[in-house]
Design a protein around this motif. Structure first.
Motif, short mmCIF file in Angstrom:
data_model
loop_
_atom_site.label_atom_id
_atom_site.label_comp_id
_atom_site.label_asym_id
_atom_site.label_seq_id
_atom_site.Cartn_x
_atom_site.Cartn_y
_atom_site.Cartn_z
N ILE A 138 0.81 -1.15 0.11
CA ILE A 138 -0.10 -0.07 0.16
C ILE A 138 1.02 1.30 0.20
O ILE A 138 0.54 2.08 -0.73
CB ILE A 138 -0.86 -0.08 1.17
CG1 ILE A 138 -2.03 -1.15 1.02
CG2 ILE A 138 -1.63 1.18 1.27
CD1 ILE A 138 -2.86 -1.27 2.32
N LYS A 139 2.05 1.27 0.52
CA LYS A 139 2.69 2.39 0.78
C LYS A 139 3.34 2.60 -0.44
O LYS A 139 3.93 3.75 -0.92
CB LYS A 139 3.62 2.49 2.14
CG LYS A 139 3.12 2.73 3.27
CD LYS A 139 4.30 2.65 4.55
CE LYS A 139 3.71 3.22 5.89
NZ LYS A 139 4.58 3.08 6.90
N LYS A 140 3.93 1.45 -1.13
CA LYS A 140 4.61 1.59 -2.19
C LYS A 140 3.86 2.38 -3.32
O LYS A 140 4.44 2.93 -4.32
CB LYS A 140 5.00 0.20 -2.54
CG LYS A 140 5.97 0.16 -4.00
CD LYS A 140 6.37 -1.31 -4.37
CE LYS A 140 7.25 -1.33 -5.38
NZ LYS A 140 7.50 -2.83 -5.78
N ILE A 144 -0.26 6.51 -6.60
CA ILE A 144 -0.96 6.41 -7.60
C ILE A 144 -2.45 7.11 -7.14
O ILE A 144 -2.88 7.94 -8.13
CB ILE A 144 -1.50 4.91 -7.77
CG1 ILE A 144 -0.13 4.17 -8.44
CG2 ILE A 144 -2.62 4.75 -9.02
CD1 ILE A 144 -0.47 2.69 -8.64
N LEU A 145 -2.78 7.24 -5.90
CA LEU A 145 -4.01 7.86 -5.35
C LEU A 145 -3.56 9.29 -5.24
O LEU A 145 -4.42 10.24 -5.55
CB LEU A 145 -4.25 7.23 -4.01
CG LEU A 145 -4.95 5.91 -3.99
CD1 LEU A 145 -5.13 5.47 -2.74
CD2 LEU A 145 -6.01 5.83 -4.87
N GLN A 146 -2.39 9.55 -4.95
CA GLN A 146 -1.99 10.86 -4.78
C GLN A 146 -1.84 11.77 -6.01
O GLN A 146 -2.26 12.98 -6.18
CB GLN A 146 -0.61 11.29 -4.12
CG GLN A 146 -0.49 10.63 -2.47
CD GLN A 146 0.81 10.63 -1.92
OE1 GLN A 146 1.77 10.48 -2.63
NE2 GLN A 146 0.86 10.86 -0.54
N SER A 147 -1.86 10.98 -7.12
CA SER A 147 -1.82 11.75 -8.60
C SER A 147 -2.92 12.08 -8.90
O SER A 147 -3.44 12.70 -10.09
CB SER A 147 -1.20 10.67 -9.63
OG SER A 147 -1.85 9.48 -9.79
N ASP A 148 -4.22 11.23 -8.32
CA ASP A 148 -5.44 11.87 -9.01
C ASP A 148 -5.97 12.99 -8.23
O ASP A 148 -5.97 13.30 -7.17
CB ASP A 148 -6.60 10.62 -8.47
CG ASP A 148 -8.00 10.76 -8.91
OD1 ASP A 148 -8.56 11.74 -8.96
OD2 ASP A 148 -8.37 9.78 -9.52
N PRO A 149 -6.36 14.01 -9.27
CA PRO A 149 -6.77 15.50 -8.77
C PRO A 149 -7.88 15.37 -7.63
O PRO A 149 -7.97 16.29 -6.73
CB PRO A 149 -7.23 16.00 -10.02
CG PRO A 149 -6.56 15.19 -11.11
CD PRO A 149 -6.38 13.94 -10.67
N SER A 150 -8.99 14.45 -7.72
CA SER A 150 -10.05 14.43 -6.91
C SER A 150 -9.74 13.69 -5.66
O SER A 150 -10.36 14.06 -4.58
CB SER A 150 -11.30 13.69 -7.51
OG SER A 150 -10.69 12.13 -7.60
N ALA A 156 -3.14 12.84 1.03
CA ALA A 156 -1.85 13.49 0.78
C ALA A 156 -0.83 12.72 1.71
O ALA A 156 0.40 12.80 1.14
CB ALA A 156 -2.08 14.89 1.50
N ASP A 157 -1.08 12.28 2.53
CA ASP A 157 -0.41 11.27 3.50
C ASP A 157 -0.63 9.98 3.55
O ASP A 157 -1.95 9.64 3.35
CB ASP A 157 -0.23 11.89 4.89
CG ASP A 157 0.13 13.45 4.91
OD1 ASP A 157 1.38 13.62 4.57
OD2 ASP A 157 -0.34 14.09 5.85
N ALA A 158 0.07 8.94 3.48
CA ALA A 158 -0.17 7.53 3.65
C ALA A 158 -0.85 7.47 4.87
O ALA A 158 -1.20 8.37 5.91
CB ALA A 158 1.33 6.79 3.75
#
Length: 317
Positions: A138-140, A144-150, A156-158
């Protein structure tokens, strides 16, 4: 609680009076107590197993008022840890750390630091030997989720990782011999419908009913459960003399919820839709009836949309 003229035992603490009439404290163990410390090779998170010696030695340091007494009790505690498979070096390290800590700091309540950062997401699952690998994956790939604008602001943080206890052998083998009954009636085969309990102040405003009708279409709906004023987890119907009806739901006893509606009407609390309506219409009478036994929240949502699509601010025209 045991006591005599020179000592008092309370839980895991012994309070003594020394020769100078000063109070001293030490750790108390029952004579027949067993070594119940968690095994070092137990299937628990490694950080939890590592934290147990620290917590136990700090407890002994806090409860023993003299250093000599602490060394004696710590020696006994160290032997108990070794019997449960803990490493000698790890136990000795924690022992030395506890000895060098000021005992007064352990007796002082430390205030929790105020949270200055944004709350983080929490990933919770049952613990297993693969929990560490799941956390790493999940951390690695969290970027991918942080790159999604929405999702960028939310992710922002793990996330924080928390693990729940898995079912053990006891959970699988032990069952209650006596089944807990949640019945609201003493009848073996209770009838369906809503019935007054006969013991509360709301019975005078309630109507015994086995079915109810839609105020617009006149379509009749049956009540398929036995319900009274003490029932919980239900969807209820309040009928106003003006012809409008209010639909609500509650997990508590229906009589408690009805009391809140009545109090809101008396105090003119505009937060409640029923009270707001009565203020506008200058009415203060309620006729309460039960709509349907609540099985799950999804059923309530479907019921409301299917039968009462014309609801406005809680009322059905």
């Amino acid at each position: 609680m045991e006591h005599d003229s020179h000592s008092l035992i309370f839980l895991d603490l012994t309070i003594l009076k020394d020769l100078n009439n000063m109070l001293q404290t030490t750790v108390y163990h029952k004579p027949l107590s067993r070594n119940t410390l968690l095994q070092a090779d137990s299937n628990h998170p490694p950080q939890l197993i590592r934290s147990i010696p620290t917590g136990q030695f700090l407890r002994v340091r806090r409860n023993c008022s003299s250093t000599q007494d602490f060394m004696s009790k710590a020696s006994q505690l160290s032997q108990r840890f070794l019997e449960r498979g803990y490493a000698q070096d790890a136990v000795d390290t924690v022992w030395d750390e506890a000895l060098n800590i000021d005992r007064l700091s352990l007796l002082t309540k430390t205030p929790r630091p105020t949270q200055t950062t944004k709350p983080r997401l929490c990933f919770s699952t049952r613990y297993s030997p693969t929990a560490g690998k799941i956390k790493h994956i999940i951390k690695k790939h969290w970027h991918i989720l942080q790159s999604d604008p929405s999702l960028k602001e939310i992710c922002a943080d793990a996330p924080r990782f928390t693990f729940k206890r898995v079912r053990n052998i006891r959970d699988r083998l032990v069952h209650l011999d006596m089944k807990v009954s949640h019945s609201t009636t003493w009848l073996s085969n209770p009838p369906t419908g809503f019935y007054k309990c006969g013991h509360c102040t709301h019975c005078s405003n309630s109507t015994n009913a086995k079915h109810f009708s839609h105020p617009m279409t006149g379509k009749s709906f049956s009540i398929n459960y036995f319900i009274n004023c003490n029932s919980t987890h239900i969807v209820y119907l309040l009928k106003c003399p003006c012809g409008l009806v209010y639909i609500g739901q509650t997990k508590r006893q229906i009589k408690i919820r009805i009391s809140e509606h009545k109090m809101a009407i008396r105090t003119k609390n505009a937060i409640y839709a029923m009270a707001r309506h009565c203020m506008e219409a200058n009415l203060c009478l309620l006729n309460s009836g039960v709509l349907k036994k609540l099985v799950n929240p999804l059923e309530v949502a479907i019921l409301s949309i299917k039968c009462y699509a014309e609801r406005r601010t809680g009322f059905i025209h």
